[in-house]
Design a protein around this motif. Structure first.
Motif, PDB file in Angstrom:
ATOM      1  N   SER A  44      12.481  -4.869  -0.875  1.00 17.15           N
ATOM      2  CA  SER A  44      12.720  -4.075  -2.327  1.00 17.15           C
ATOM      3  C   SER A  44      12.615  -5.293  -3.411  1.00 17.15           C
ATOM      4  O   SER A  44      12.856  -4.983  -4.461  1.00 17.15           O
ATOM      5  N   ASP A  45      12.517  -6.597  -3.261  1.00 15.53           N
ATOM      6  CA  ASP A  45      12.274  -7.678  -4.148  1.00 15.53           C
ATOM      7  C   ASP A  45      11.204  -8.348  -4.022  1.00 15.53           C
ATOM      8  O   ASP A  45      10.423  -8.188  -3.144  1.00 15.53           O
TER       9      ASP A  45
ATOM     10  N   ASP B 167       5.803   3.044  -5.843  1.00 14.44           N
ATOM     11  CA  ASP B 167       5.229   1.888  -6.673  1.00 14.44           C
ATOM     12  C   ASP B 167       5.499   0.613  -6.265  1.00 14.44           C
ATOM     13  O   ASP B 167       4.753  -0.412  -6.505  1.00 14.44           O
ATOM     14  N   ARG B 168       6.699   0.303  -5.521  1.00 15.02           N
ATOM     15  CA  ARG B 168       7.185  -1.164  -5.000  1.00 15.02           C
ATOM     16  C   ARG B 168       6.171  -1.336  -3.947  1.00 15.02           C
ATOM     17  O   ARG B 168       5.773  -2.496  -3.691  1.00 15.02           O
ATOM     18  N   ARG B 169       5.647  -0.253  -3.081  1.00 10.61           N
ATOM     19  CA  ARG B 169       4.866  -0.638  -2.004  1.00 10.61           C
ATOM     20  C   ARG B 169       3.283  -1.088  -2.531  1.00 10.61           C
ATOM     21  O   ARG B 169       2.885  -1.794  -1.759  1.00 10.61           O
TER      22      ARG B 169
ATOM     23  N   VAL C  61      12.380   1.051  -0.777  1.00  5.62           N
ATOM     24  CA  VAL C  61      11.321   0.847  -1.177  1.00  5.62           C
ATOM     25  C   VAL C  61      10.557   1.931  -1.650  1.00  5.62           C
ATOM     26  O   VAL C  61      10.479   2.841  -0.685  1.00  5.62           O
TER      27      VAL C  61
ATOM     28  N   TYR D 207       2.734  -2.720  -5.125  1.00  4.00           N
ATOM     29  CA  TYR D 207       3.002  -3.949  -5.779  1.00  4.00           C
ATOM     30  C   TYR D 207       3.228  -5.145  -4.673  1.00  4.00           C
ATOM     31  O   TYR D 207       2.622  -6.268  -4.749  1.00  4.00           O
ATOM     32  N   LEU D 208       4.014  -4.775  -3.484  1.00  2.00           N
ATOM     33  CA  LEU D 208       4.104  -5.309  -2.577  1.00  2.00           C
ATOM     34  C   LEU D 208       2.940  -5.731  -1.503  1.00  2.00           C
ATOM     35  O   LEU D 208       2.641  -6.867  -1.370  1.00  2.00           O
TER      36      LEU D 208
END
Length: 474
Positions: free
Chosen positions: A302-303, A336-338, A333, A340-341
């Motif tokens: 998540s970070d 959007d976060r996935r 997560v 960028y990850l």
């Protein structure tokens, strides 16, 4: 057979012995059944961890002159007069504790319930306190054999002070100095006499439980994952980073096998910033990694990926252990976060494209069942040995299709290839000249494409043939 060929084969034969498997990671002694368990309890800062280090004969438990350094039930293996036993170091036990201290006390209570013998440590220089009397009352009700250790008795004069501990009603206090080792042998004799009979020792070729280290930066969820795997609150979990300081071993039954998981202290940003207990906890973490076979690197999905995450991965690579990267907190997560990850992984984890990846949530248990298959696959790769004939045929095909770059007007040749060791797999190329780093990375990539090695580091080195008449390299 030409003279040149004969010379090459003779040179290869002369140097092959240098790369024989040294057997550093020999199979563990098989599990011989449950050993007697000794729980070391007492109020904070009476010297429990110092006494544990004295008993096991090495500085393993983190010790600092402030209360509350030990926070979990931490197990070690002890040996005295040929008898093996398990020693459980506990956090300071304060019956009136609250908050974190209360949870530490609860862990100590669990240790007492699971123990065969209780070693109750009291500070003889302070005498009996209200907390000591309260703990003694709990121990008497436990109905377990109890050995009362009057610690910090550094000289004969202090032995008179230790006599006041008779008032606890736990039998004769045994004076000991954990710091100096005074009377520690006598104390161990008493512990052995109080233990149940040890199980018969078994010997054989079968290795013991595979060893898995849980590593990652502070507060990434290592202890939560271990608790989820065990099915109980085995390790303290707190939002405050740095709750775990000692490596915590736990045998866990998963997928029909027994595994030894080690929860380690979170590794902080820079070693030079560490001090006191945190410094020694970092040392213990590295030692736990060295004793393990595979590392599960937990990353907070998540970070953003941090410098700490990358440094920990580098540490695992340098240790030569198999690796699984577990992206934890996957329940936090979003889409959007996935996106960028994935970009961060492609950009920052370029050194370890071979590491196996699992997306999990230690809190909810989501996909935790995928962890063991990934660990098993990484360990299989870590132990893979390629037959020498097949290896050399593979390199012959590679050289024919993509020969090495010309260097100083000459094209190097790979005369012979061998894999001297596994765990991790190491390959030695006997060459007629230097192979560029880019070409060796190309060879490693092709090795992985052909033979797998998912989840395992692979090392490719070369042994260059000396020029005729040149002095041999030392």
């Amino acid at each position: 057979m030409t003279e040149e060929y004969s010379e090459e084969t003779g040179w290869i034969a002369d140097h092959l012995a240098e790369f024989e498997d040294d057997g550093d990671l020999s199979p563990e002694e098989p599990d011989s059944g449950p050993m007697p368990v000794v729980a070391v309890v007492g109020r904070p800062n009476v010297g429990k961890s110092t006494l544990v280090n004295r008993i096991i004969g090495r500085r393993e438990a983190v010790v600092e002159d402030v209360p509350g350094v030990t926070r979990d039930r931490v197990t070690y293996e002890g040996l005295w007069r040929g008898r093996r036993f398990t020693l459980v170091d506990t956090g300071g036990w304060d019956p009136e504790a609250s908050g974190m201290a209360l949870r530490i006390a609860e862990q100590a209570q669990v240790a007492v319930e699971l123990a065969d013998v209780i070693l109750f440590v009291v500070d003889a220089t302070v005498g009996v306190t209200d907390a000591d009397e309260a703990v003694a009352g709990v121990l008497r009700r436990a109905g377990k054999p109890i050995v009362l250790a009057a610690n910090k008795v550094d000289d004969q004069r202090m032995e008179l002070e230790a006599a006041s501990l008779w008032s606890l009603g736990l039998g004769e206090p045994r004076p000991v100095s954990a710091l100096h080792g005074r009377a520690s042998g006598d104390l161990l004799d008493l512990l052995l006499d109080a233990m149940p009979d040890a199980p018969p020792q078994r010997f054989g070729a079968e290795r013991g439980p595979r060893r898995v280290a849980l590593v990652g930066k502070p507060n990434v969820g290592k202890s939560s994952l271990l608790n989820k795997l065990v099915g109980e609150e085995r390790v303290l979990v707190d939002p405050v980073a740095g709750t775990t300081r000692d490596p915590v071993d736990e045998l866990v039954e998963l997928g029909g096998k027994t595994w030894r998981f080690v929860d380690t202290a979170g590794i902080r940003r820079r070693e030079r910033e560490l001090k006191g207990a945190d410094f020694y906890a970092g040392v213990r973490t590295k030692a736990a990694l060295d004793r393990s076979e595979v590392a599960v690197v937990l990353i907070d999905a998540s970070d953003v990926l941090t410098e700490q995450d990358l440094r920990i991965i580098s540490m695992v690579i340098e240790s030569g252990r198999a690796m699984v990267v577990a992206f934890n907190k996957w329940d936090l997560v979003d889409e959007d976060r996935r996106y960028y990850l994935e970009k961060e992984i492609d950009r920052q984890l370029v050194r370890v494209p071979w590491a196996l990846r699992v997306n999990i949530s230690a809190k909810t248990g989501r996909h935790v069942d995928r962890l063991v298959p990934a660990i098993e696959r990484a360990l299989d790769s870590w132990s893979t040995r390629v037959p020498t004939g097949r290896l050399n045929a593979f390199f012959s095909d590679i050289l024919a299709a993509t020969p090495p770059p010309v260097r100083s007007g000459k094209q190097p040749k790979i005369l012979f290839a061998t894999q001297p060791t596994t765990e991790p797999p190491k390959f030695v190329l006997f060459t007629s000249g230097f192979l560029e780093d880019t070409y060796r990375r190309f060879l490693e990539r092709r090795l992985r494409e052909e033979f797998g090695f998912a989840g395992s580091p692979v090392e490719v080195t070369m042994k260059i043939r000396e020029k005729r008449g040149a002095p041999k390299r030392k």
